[in-house]
Design a protein around this motif. Structure first.
Motif, PDB file in Angstrom:
ATOM      1  N   SER A   1      63.992  79.963 109.328  1.00 26.50           N
ATOM      2  CA  SER A   1      63.169  78.754 109.476  1.00 26.50           C
ATOM      3  C   SER A   1      62.205  78.614 108.301  1.00 26.50           C
ATOM      4  CB  SER A   1      62.393  78.794 110.792  1.00 26.50           C
ATOM      5  OG  SER A   1      61.553  79.941 110.841  1.00 26.50           O
ATOM      6  N   THR A   2      61.651  79.735 107.814  1.00 21.36           N
ATOM      7  CA  THR A   2      60.766  79.689 106.639  1.00 21.36           C
ATOM      8  C   THR A   2      61.535  79.225 105.403  1.00 21.36           C
ATOM      9  OG1 THR A   2      59.417  81.489 107.533  1.00 21.36           O
ATOM     10  CG2 THR A   2      59.221  81.037 105.173  1.00 21.36           C
ATOM     11  N   SER A   3      62.741  79.748 105.239  1.00 17.77           N
ATOM     12  CA  SER A   3      63.568  79.359 104.097  1.00 17.77           C
ATOM     13  C   SER A   3      63.912  77.880 104.150  1.00 17.77           C
ATOM     14  CB  SER A   3      64.845  80.207 104.078  1.00 17.77           C
ATOM     15  OG  SER A   3      65.696  79.811 103.022  1.00 17.77           O
ATOM     16  N   ASP A   4      64.221  77.377 105.369  1.00 20.67           N
ATOM     17  CA  ASP A   4      64.520  75.949 105.507  1.00 20.67           C
ATOM     18  C   ASP A   4      63.325  75.103 105.091  1.00 20.67           C
ATOM     19  OD1 ASP A   4      67.007  76.592 106.407  1.00 20.67           O
ATOM     20  OD2 ASP A   4      66.517  76.351 108.543  1.00 20.67           O
ATOM     21  N   GLY A   5      62.120  75.559 105.439  1.00 21.84           N
ATOM     22  CA  GLY A   5      60.916  74.827 105.048  1.00 21.84           C
ATOM     23  C   GLY A   5      60.717  74.814 103.546  1.00 21.84           C
ATOM     24  N   LEU A   6      61.012  75.920 102.896  1.00 14.89           N
ATOM     25  CA  LEU A   6      60.894  75.977 101.435  1.00 14.89           C
ATOM     26  C   LEU A   6      61.895  75.031 100.778  1.00 14.89           C
ATOM     27  CD1 LEU A   6      60.497  79.832 100.867  1.00 14.89           C
ATOM     28  CD2 LEU A   6      58.707  78.102 100.777  1.00 14.89           C
ATOM     29  N   ARG A   7      63.091  75.003 101.298  1.00 16.43           N
ATOM     30  CA  ARG A   7      64.133  74.165 100.707  1.00 16.43           C
ATOM     31  C   ARG A   7      63.910  72.679 100.973  1.00 16.43           C
ATOM     32  NH1 ARG A   7      70.020  76.292 101.914  1.00 16.43           N
ATOM     33  NH2 ARG A   7      70.426  74.380 100.726  1.00 16.43           N
TER      34      ARG A   7
ATOM     35  N   SER B   1      69.846  86.781 100.509  1.00 19.56           N
ATOM     36  CA  SER B   1      70.847  85.774 100.178  1.00 19.56           C
ATOM     37  C   SER B   1      70.291  84.362 100.309  1.00 19.56           C
ATOM     38  CB  SER B   1      72.070  85.929 101.094  1.00 19.56           C
ATOM     39  OG  SER B   1      72.710  87.168 100.868  1.00 19.56           O
ATOM     40  N   LEU B   2      69.419  84.131 101.292  1.00 21.67           N
ATOM     41  CA  LEU B   2      68.796  82.809 101.435  1.00 21.67           C
ATOM     42  C   LEU B   2      68.004  82.450 100.189  1.00 21.67           C
ATOM     43  CD1 LEU B   2      67.554  82.992 105.148  1.00 21.67           C
ATOM     44  CD2 LEU B   2      69.366  81.507 104.258  1.00 21.67           C
ATOM     45  N   ASP B   3      67.212  83.405  99.684  1.00 23.88           N
ATOM     46  CA  ASP B   3      66.419  83.142  98.474  1.00 23.88           C
ATOM     47  C   ASP B   3      67.330  83.007  97.247  1.00 23.88           C
ATOM     48  OD1 ASP B   3      64.003  83.084  99.773  1.00 23.88           O
ATOM     49  OD2 ASP B   3      63.496  85.172  99.335  1.00 23.88           O
ATOM     50  N   MET B   4      68.361  83.827  97.175  1.00 19.38           N
ATOM     51  CA  MET B   4      69.286  83.750  96.039  1.00 19.38           C
ATOM     52  C   MET B   4      69.981  82.386  95.998  1.00 19.38           C
ATOM     53  SD  MET B   4      69.602  86.545  94.081  1.00 19.38           S
ATOM     54  CE  MET B   4      69.541  88.347  94.097  1.00 19.38           C
ATOM     55  N   ARG B   5      70.431  81.911  97.154  1.00 18.56           N
ATOM     56  CA  ARG B   5      71.119  80.617  97.188  1.00 18.56           C
ATOM     57  C   ARG B   5      70.160  79.484  96.834  1.00 18.56           C
ATOM     58  NH1 ARG B   5      73.927  82.797 101.770  1.00 18.56           N
ATOM     59  NH2 ARG B   5      72.520  81.736 103.227  1.00 18.56           N
ATOM     60  N   HIS B   6      68.928  79.593  97.294  1.00 21.87           N
ATOM     61  CA  HIS B   6      67.917  78.581  96.949  1.00 21.87           C
ATOM     62  C   HIS B   6      67.712  78.539  95.432  1.00 21.87           C
ATOM     63  CE1 HIS B   6      63.764  76.687  98.066  1.00 21.87           C
ATOM     64  NE2 HIS B   6      64.467  75.937  97.255  1.00 21.87           N
ATOM     65  N   LEU B   7      67.614  79.717  94.830  1.00 17.76           N
ATOM     66  CA  LEU B   7      67.458  79.783  93.378  1.00 17.76           C
ATOM     67  C   LEU B   7      68.682  79.192  92.681  1.00 17.76           C
ATOM     68  CD1 LEU B   7      65.828  80.718  90.929  1.00 17.76           C
ATOM     69  CD2 LEU B   7      66.859  82.988  91.186  1.00 17.76           C
ATOM     70  N   THR B   8      69.863  79.458  93.217  1.00 13.06           N
ATOM     71  CA  THR B   8      71.094  78.911  92.642  1.00 13.06           C
ATOM     72  C   THR B   8      71.091  77.389  92.664  1.00 13.06           C
ATOM     73  OG1 THR B   8      72.321  80.877  93.350  1.00 13.06           O
ATOM     74  CG2 THR B   8      73.607  78.925  92.791  1.00 13.06           C
ATOM     75  N   TYR B   9      70.577  76.806  93.751  1.00 12.88           N
ATOM     76  CA  TYR B   9      70.530  75.340  93.864  1.00 12.88           C
ATOM     77  C   TYR B   9      69.570  74.727  92.847  1.00 12.88           C
ATOM     78  CZ  TYR B   9      72.801  76.143  98.389  1.00 12.88           C
ATOM     79  OH  TYR B   9      73.654  76.534  99.375  1.00 12.88           O
ATOM     80  N   LEU B  10      68.521  75.458  92.492  1.00 17.24           N
ATOM     81  CA  LEU B  10      67.526  74.917  91.561  1.00 17.24           C
ATOM     82  C   LEU B  10      67.994  74.946  90.103  1.00 17.24           C
ATOM     83  CD1 LEU B  10      64.179  76.441  92.911  1.00 17.24           C
ATOM     84  CD2 LEU B  10      64.860  74.046  92.962  1.00 17.24           C
ATOM     85  N   LEU B  11      68.865  75.878  89.771  1.00 17.89           N
ATOM     86  CA  LEU B  11      69.203  76.091  88.368  1.00 17.89           C
ATOM     87  C   LEU B  11      69.857  74.894  87.682  1.00 17.89           C
ATOM     88  CD1 LEU B  11      70.355  79.807  88.244  1.00 17.89           C
ATOM     89  CD2 LEU B  11      68.266  78.793  87.329  1.00 17.89           C
TER      90      LEU B  11
END
Length: 338
Positions: free
Chosen positions: A256-262, A166-176
């Protein structure tokens, strides 16, 4: 030329019922002809300024039967050609509309009827970075989903699989939204993204639906060699090469890794995944999209040219038959036998 013909076809006058009956009695149109045929023949009749026919001879059954038969056959041929011409003009109108859509695809706001580039003029370099990040993140999601689906039992799935996915999915959603505003098209997306975007999911319900997707549907990563021909996977497994693959190492601290990517780390990670081969001046996705669009435009333009040639030929044939038919109709009064 074709556009002028389309305008003329749209402007054709509609004959009254009395005028239709008169044309049938004159032998110009068969009684079972369609409305479009009546309109086309009536328009030709008006252009030739035939308001009332002047008959030279009354109908003679013994002498004129073959002429009446010929007139009926000519009327049938005229109706067929007129209908064919109308169908081709309709096809040309649809082709012109498709061309308008293809040309508008360069800018999403044109399709919506807004001013061009409301969010600012397109930036090819920024577009390329967004494309690269979305493709990397999508392949990452796809790699995780394929790994989960190939495990023998759902009990073997990592404990935090749903949270991390879900973290990766939401990140992808924000980029679209940035991608669509810059590129005017949706980039490639993983097969499970549409499922996730449908609403708020409970873990068990999403797991059940995810398992329904065939693994063969996950082929986003297969686009990478087409877009970056020099790129090769890390190993025989095309889903190798992702940093911190939570689906392999348990991923209990992936937040924490996801936060760094975002917060800006995604670009560097994506560049490393693509081995610094992703072009920085213009996105290969945009290049591929524009190439396909230009090919489609060329096909539609060629189709319009062929339609124009065919419509002009039919127009000449229609005028030829109509001139012969009107000449015969002007000579023989067949109103009494129709």
């Amino acid at each position: 030329m074709l556009q002028n013909i389309i305008i003329m076809a749209d402007a054709e006058k509609v004959p009254s019922e009395e005028q239709k009956i008169a044309m049938v009695r004159e032998g110009l149109v068969n009684a079972d002809a369609g409305e479009n045929v009546f309109r086309a023949v009536y328009e030709m009749k008006l252009r030739r300024r035939y308001q009332k026919l002047q008959y030279e001879y009354p109908y003679n059954e013994d002498l004129d039967e073959h002429l009446v038969t010929a007139m009926r056959r000519m009327a049938e041929k005229l109706a067929y050609l007129a209908k064919r011409r109308i169908d081709l003009i309709d096809e040309a109108q649809k082709t012109l509309q498709e061309l308008d859509v293809l040309e508008a695809m360069q800018d999403p706001y044109v399709v919506l009827g807004f001013n061009r580039h409301i969010s600012g003029p397109p930036n090819p370099a920024r577009q390329s970075i967004i494309d690269m990040s979305i493709l990397y993140l999508g392949c990452r999601i796809e790699g995780a989903a394929v790994h989960l689906l190939t495990l023998p039992r759902t009990e073997d799935w990592p404990r935090a699989w749903f949270i991390n996915l879900s973290l990766d999915m939401r990140h992808l959603t924000y980029l679209l939204p940035s991608a669509v505003s810059q590129m005017s098209h949706s980039p490639p997306l993983p097969a499970c993204f549409d499922l996730y975007s449908r609403g708020n999911w409970a873990e068990a319900a999403f797991q059940n639906e995810l398992r329904r997707i065939p693994i063969a549907a996950f082929k986003m990563v297969d686009n990478v060699p087409k877009l970056v021909p020099e790129w090769t996977p890390e190993s025989h497994n095309k889903y190798d090469g992702f940093s911190t693959p939570w689906w392999l190492d348990g991923g209990m601290d992936y937040q924490s890794t996801s936060d760094g990517l975002r917060s800006g780390g995604l670009t560097a990670v994506a560049r490393a995944y693509f081995k610094n081969l992703w072009p920085t001046d213009r996105s290969p996705i945009a290049v591929a999209r524009d190439s396909i669009r230009e090919q489609n435009i060329a096909v539609q333009i060629e189709r319009l040219k062929q339609l124009e040639i065919t419509v002009e030929r039919l127009t000449r044939q229609i005028n030829h038959i109509f001139s012969r038919l009107i000449a015969l109709a002007d000579t023989i009064d067949i109103s009494g036998i129709i």
